[in-house]
Write a protein that holds these residues in place. Structure first.
Motif, PDB file in Angstrom:
ATOM      1  N   ASP A   1     -18.344  -6.788 -28.997  1.00 11.23           N
ATOM      2  CA  ASP A   1     -18.011  -7.557 -28.586  1.00 11.23           C
ATOM      3  C   ASP A   1     -17.976  -7.702 -26.903  1.00 11.23           C
ATOM      4  N   GLY A   2     -17.924  -8.935 -26.592  1.00 13.04           N
ATOM      5  CA  GLY A   2     -18.745  -9.103 -25.426  1.00 13.04           C
ATOM      6  C   GLY A   2     -19.547 -10.343 -25.117  1.00 13.04           C
ATOM      7  N   VAL A   3     -19.927 -10.701 -26.667  1.00 19.81           N
ATOM      8  CA  VAL A   3     -21.197 -11.298 -27.054  1.00 19.81           C
ATOM      9  C   VAL A   3     -20.678 -12.742 -28.246  1.00 19.81           C
ATOM     10  N   ARG A   4     -21.771 -13.965 -27.204  1.00 21.60           N
ATOM     11  CA  ARG A   4     -21.131 -14.462 -27.813  1.00 21.60           C
ATOM     12  C   ARG A   4     -21.755 -14.775 -29.215  1.00 21.60           C
ATOM     13  N   GLY A   5     -20.098 -16.384 -29.839  1.00 22.31           N
ATOM     14  CA  GLY A   5     -20.792 -16.072 -31.881  1.00 22.31           C
ATOM     15  C   GLY A   5     -20.770 -16.999 -32.028  1.00 22.31           C
ATOM     16  N   ALA A   6     -20.724 -17.430 -33.259  1.00 25.44           N
ATOM     17  CA  ALA A   6     -20.679 -18.921 -33.810  1.00 25.44           C
ATOM     18  C   ALA A   6     -19.551 -19.036 -34.740  1.00 25.44           C
ATOM     19  N   HIS A   7     -19.318 -19.436 -34.180  1.00 27.98           N
ATOM     20  CA  HIS A   7     -17.106 -19.918 -34.808  1.00 27.98           C
ATOM     21  C   HIS A   7     -16.160 -19.955 -34.985  1.00 27.98           C
ATOM     22  N   PHE A   8     -16.710 -21.463 -33.657  1.00 34.12           N
ATOM     23  CA  PHE A   8     -15.727 -22.362 -32.531  1.00 34.12           C
ATOM     24  C   PHE A   8     -15.646 -24.107 -32.866  1.00 34.12           C
ATOM     25  N   SER A   9     -16.482 -24.100 -33.793  1.00 30.13           N
ATOM     26  CA  SER A   9     -16.720 -25.653 -33.616  1.00 30.13           C
ATOM     27  C   SER A   9     -17.787 -26.375 -32.527  1.00 30.13           C
TER      28      SER A   9
ATOM     29  N   PRO B   1     -29.202 -11.864 -27.777  1.00 30.14           N
ATOM     30  CA  PRO B   1     -27.712 -11.753 -27.566  1.00 30.14           C
ATOM     31  C   PRO B   1     -27.643 -12.629 -26.338  1.00 30.14           C
ATOM     32  N   ALA B   2     -26.602 -14.175 -25.782  1.00 25.24           N
ATOM     33  CA  ALA B   2     -25.766 -14.354 -24.862  1.00 25.24           C
ATOM     34  C   ALA B   2     -24.576 -13.886 -25.165  1.00 25.24           C
ATOM     35  N   PHE B   3     -24.234 -12.848 -23.868  1.00 24.04           N
ATOM     36  CA  PHE B   3     -22.955 -12.746 -24.113  1.00 24.04           C
ATOM     37  C   PHE B   3     -22.027 -13.837 -23.079  1.00 24.04           C
ATOM     38  N   THR B   4     -20.897 -13.251 -23.356  1.00 22.30           N
ATOM     39  CA  THR B   4     -19.430 -14.118 -22.860  1.00 22.30           C
ATOM     40  C   THR B   4     -18.977 -13.685 -22.277  1.00 22.30           C
TER      41      THR B   4
ATOM     42  N   SER C   1     -16.614 -17.666 -23.990  1.00 20.36           N
ATOM     43  CA  SER C   1     -15.281 -17.472 -23.324  1.00 20.36           C
ATOM     44  C   SER C   1     -14.393 -17.028 -25.005  1.00 20.36           C
ATOM     45  N   THR C   2     -15.407 -16.904 -26.038  1.00 19.71           N
ATOM     46  CA  THR C   2     -14.781 -16.858 -27.370  1.00 19.71           C
ATOM     47  C   THR C   2     -15.184 -15.088 -27.587  1.00 19.71           C
ATOM     48  N   THR C   3     -13.604 -15.183 -28.404  1.00 20.13           N
ATOM     49  CA  THR C   3     -14.654 -13.353 -29.236  1.00 20.13           C
ATOM     50  C   THR C   3     -13.641 -14.044 -30.673  1.00 20.13           C
TER      51      THR C   3
ATOM     52  N   CYS D   1     -23.576 -23.930 -30.312  1.00 17.70           N
ATOM     53  CA  CYS D   1     -23.629 -25.257 -29.099  1.00 17.70           C
ATOM     54  C   CYS D   1     -24.405 -24.855 -28.088  1.00 17.70           C
ATOM     55  N   TYR D   2     -25.312 -24.546 -27.237  1.00 16.40           N
ATOM     56  CA  TYR D   2     -25.339 -23.895 -25.650  1.00 16.40           C
ATOM     57  C   TYR D   2     -25.418 -25.169 -25.050  1.00 16.40           C
ATOM     58  N   LEU D   3     -24.499 -24.266 -24.108  1.00 17.60           N
ATOM     59  CA  LEU D   3     -23.558 -25.006 -23.031  1.00 17.60           C
ATOM     60  C   LEU D   3     -24.441 -24.935 -21.527  1.00 17.60           C
TER      61      LEU D   3
END
Ligand code: ZN
Length: 436
Positions: free
Chosen positions: A116-124, A53-56, A129-131, A6-8
């Motif tokens: 490191d520091g890249v927004r992933g696609a794993h957390f529903s 990449p989007a960073f977080t 703000s996750t890794t 999801c893009y926030l």
């Protein structure tokens, strides 16, 4: 693993991150463990990272399993498995890259995903703000390997110290509006039934891994490099005890410095009181608690270090069979749940008297007893003294000024001592005396 990204509202989140209080967990970060980078697992270069990449900035480390429908056989080439995940995520799911930031195989090899520091696609749908760290395997079907768990902890300790995350205290994950441990499992944010419309609930990272996460948090908290919660014992106020001497007092009310000991996997959230003992003969030492309420545990350590825990621990005692004469041991009473109960502690160990020659003892006279300045001893002519020593009640051998039958004891602090005699046959005996 997550099913979509999801893009926030980036601006709002950047603001939130900037306003987040900076926890100071670690003076110096834990080292980043070695890993197999993208070219290591995809050497042809045909599994590229996303171009934009989007960073977080992670506030939470999210643990996953890959959840495959099989247990990978011995000899599996996990580089090919990581390639397959990339292919599934990019070509089947249509994502920009492999979903996870890091992957770990059962041999303990870490693979770079988004890194490191890249927004992933794993957390529903809550990736900001996750890794995401994925242990390869299905931990509903099997248990994670020790090697994989250790690397999960190493990687988490680095990430947590680098990002100042207090892994032992739940904190708000802004995107999900959930209070989560900063080292959490995927299912903590997306249990079944699912609260989010974009994904169904998940058992990820599998019960056999999920049930170990509380221990992983404690272990990470105990990393020496992770100074927010160092597993550090304070032995500066250790209470000296002699063999057979009963300590009777209150449990410490200080804050907890130690969360676990190497002898077992119990968690110890309460404060510690440290005792020190130095046996005067080789053999088993036993530390036994009595007269307490609540949950007190006792440990024997070879040094002031919870990872140097010795022997076996039961509900109210610790036993170390191979204690050495003259070496100091720390005996720690730790109140697991913060119980502030009084307790008695009795440490039994072999004393020199136990192992000595009773005939020799009967021939020796020591006077006056108690003594203040001068202690005298008399031996019959047939006893040829080879050595004479003063040993304090904690088993330490002290400097002695022996003037042929008279010893200057004026510098000694008041207390109980032994005078140990060794004769020409190497027979020993110790006479207990008191300095006043
Ligand atoms: Zn997952």
């Amino acid at each position: 693993m997550g099913k979509s990204t999801c893009y926030l509202k980036m601006k709002l989140l950047v603001l939130v991150i900037l306003l987040s209080p900076g926890l100071e967990i670690s003076a110096q970060d834990c080292e980043q463990p070695n890993y197999c980078d993208r070219l290591c697992w995809g050497p042809q270069g045909n599994h590229p990272a996303q171009s934009n990449p989007a960073f977080t900035d992670p506030s939470h480390i999210i643990v996953h399993h890959s959840g495959d429908n099989l247990i990978w056989p011995v000899g599996t080439d996990f580089k090919l498995v990581v390639q397959a995940y990339w292919d599934q995520h990019v070509n089947t799911n249509g994502w920009s890259d492999i979903g996870y930031n890091w992957l770990i195989d059962r041999n303990g090899v870490i693979y770079e995903g988004r890194g490191d520091g890249v927004r992933g696609a794993h957390f529903s749908c809550m990736n900001q703000s996750t890794t995401g760290i994925c242990l390869i395997g299905n931990f509903e079907l099997e248990a994670p390997s020790e090697a994989a768990l250790n690397k999960l902890k190493d990687l988490s300790a680095w990430e947590a110290s680098d990002k100042d995350l207090d892994v032992l205290t739940p904190s708000r994950h802004n995107t999900s509006q959930l209070d989560l441990f900063p080292l959490s499992g995927h299912r903590d944010g997306n249990p079944s039934p699912a609260p989010h419309s974009c994904a169904s609930g998940t058992v990820c990272p599998g019960q056999n891994l999920y049930s170990l996460l509380p221990f992983a948090r404690i272990d990470v908290g105990n990393y020496q490099c992770y100074n927010g919660n160092p597993n550090l014992l304070d032995c500066t106020d250790a209470v000296s005890l002699g063999c057979g001497e009963m300590y009777s007092g209150e449990a410490s009310l200080d804050s907890s410095g130690v969360f676990s000991y190497a002898c077992n996997n119990w968690t110890e959230t309460g404060p510690e009181r440290v005792h020190i003992i130095t046996p005067t003969a080789d053999g088993p030492i036993k530390a036994e608690l009595s007269g307490f309420s609540g949950d007190l545990d006792v440990y024997i350590l070879g040094s002031c270090d919870p990872s140097d825990c010795l022997g076996t621990v039961t509900s109210n005692a610790a036993i170390y069979e191979e204690a050495k004469a003259g070496q100091s041991y720390f005996v720690v009473v730790d109140s697991d749940d913060g119980s502030a109960s009084g307790y008695q502690l009795l440490i039994s160990c072999p004393s020199p008297v136990d192992t000595e020659d009773p005939n020799l003892a009967s021939l020796i006279t020591v006077f006056p007893n108690p003594a203040h300045d001068w202690l005298h001893y008399r031996l019959p002519a047939q006893v040829k003294l080879q050595k004479i020593e003063i040993i304090n009640n904690f088993g330490q051998i002290l400097q002695i000024d022996d003037r042929q039958g008279t010893i200057d004891v004026s510098p000694l602090p008041a207390g109980t001592y032994f005078l140990r005699f060794t004769d020409q046959n190497n027979s020993k005996t110790s006479v207990r005396w008191v300095k006043n």
